[in-house]
Design a protein around this motif. Structure first.
Motif, short mmCIF file in Angstrom:
data_model
loop_
_atom_site.label_atom_id
_atom_site.label_comp_id
_atom_site.label_asym_id
_atom_site.label_seq_id
_atom_site.Cartn_x
_atom_site.Cartn_y
_atom_site.Cartn_z
N ALA A 1 0.84 -1.20 0.00
CA ALA A 1 0.00 0.00 0.00
C ALA A 1 0.87 1.25 0.00
CB ALA A 1 -0.94 -0.01 1.20
N ARG A 2 1.98 1.21 0.75
CA ARG A 2 2.88 2.36 0.76
C ARG A 2 3.51 2.58 -0.62
NH1 ARG A 2 3.79 0.48 6.00
NH2 ARG A 2 5.63 -0.73 5.43
N VAL A 3 3.79 1.49 -1.33
CA VAL A 3 4.33 1.62 -2.69
C VAL A 3 3.28 2.30 -3.59
CG1 VAL A 3 5.06 0.35 -4.75
CG2 VAL A 3 5.94 -0.31 -2.50
N TYR A 4 2.03 1.84 -3.51
CA TYR A 4 0.97 2.47 -4.30
C TYR A 4 0.79 3.93 -3.91
CZ TYR A 4 -0.69 -1.77 -6.61
OH TYR A 4 -0.79 -2.88 -7.40
N GLY A 5 0.81 4.20 -2.61
CA GLY A 5 0.67 5.59 -2.15
C GLY A 5 1.79 6.47 -2.69
N TYR B 1 -3.68 9.20 1.74
CA TYR B 1 -4.55 8.86 2.86
C TYR B 1 -4.99 7.40 2.80
CZ TYR B 1 -8.42 9.12 6.17
OH TYR B 1 -9.26 8.90 7.23
N ALA B 2 -5.32 6.94 1.60
CA ALA B 2 -5.80 5.56 1.44
C ALA B 2 -4.70 4.54 1.67
CB ALA B 2 -6.38 5.37 0.03
N ASN B 3 -3.48 4.87 1.28
CA ASN B 3 -2.44 3.85 1.23
C ASN B 3 -1.33 3.99 2.27
OD1 ASN B 3 -3.24 2.18 -1.16
ND2 ASN B 3 -3.35 4.24 -2.02
N PHE B 4 -1.37 5.05 3.06
CA PHE B 4 -0.45 5.16 4.19
C PHE B 4 -1.28 4.99 5.45
CE2 PHE B 4 1.92 7.86 1.05
CZ PHE B 4 3.00 6.98 0.88
#
Length: 171
Positions: A64-68, A155-158
């Motif tokens: 998710a952090r990579v996507y963010g 906000y969504a991915n971190f």
């Protein structure tokens, strides 16, 4: 449904809405996009693809952090192009660069790096304001939308961002 998946899905829907309106403005309203407009569409489309992949994959925190991070990069690039476009639109009439070749022609003739450099330098067709809403031209709204998409992607991915905002809301 997890909050990460729901928020990424919301980002995807926002990107689809923006691209849908761009298509409507071009086909129904007859507003032909300039090269900088097309680059902004590419940035929104890239964000949409990233939101789609994040929605489908629903990654663990590291993914998710990579996507963010990728969503923030796409948003920053789109904001940069939109800001450049706004700057060109606000140049005095004599300082606007002359119109150049079409984007299709440049892509056929020049290497991609030269095309990107020429497009970002702007031309006469990029300086024309043919559409406004509440006093802002299309690139102004794209800049705002890209900033919102970047914020939503972060906000969504971190997960820590969501956790800290929930803790503040509970106080």
């Amino acid at each position: 449904m997890s909050p990460t998946r729901a928020l990424n899905g919301l980002g995807l829907l926002a990107c689809l809405g923006l691209l849908g309106y761009a298509w409507y403005a071009q086909s129904a309203l007859g507003l032909e996009p300039c090269p900088l407009c097309i680059f902004q569409r590419v940035g929104i489309a890239a964000s949409g693809v990233l939101f789609l992949l994040a929605t489908l994959q629903n990654p663990k925190p590291t993914g998710a952090r990579v996507y963010g991070s990728l969503l923030l990069l796409a948003a920053i690039a789109t904001i940069g192009v939109a800001a450049r476009h706004l700057w060109i639109q606000h140049l005095p009439e004599g300082a606007v660069p002359s119109c150049g070749a079409t984007l299709n022609y440049m892509l056929e003739v020049f290497p991609l790096t030269d095309v990107i450099r020429k497009v970002l330098s702007g031309s006469g067709e990029c300086a024309r304001v043919t559409w406004t809403f509440l006093g802002l031209s299309m690139p102004g709204w794209v800049l705002i939308a890209a900033a919102g998409l970047g914020a939503l992607g972060a906000y969504a991915n971190f997960p820590r961002l969501r956790g800290s905002s929930q803790q503040i809301a509970q106080r």
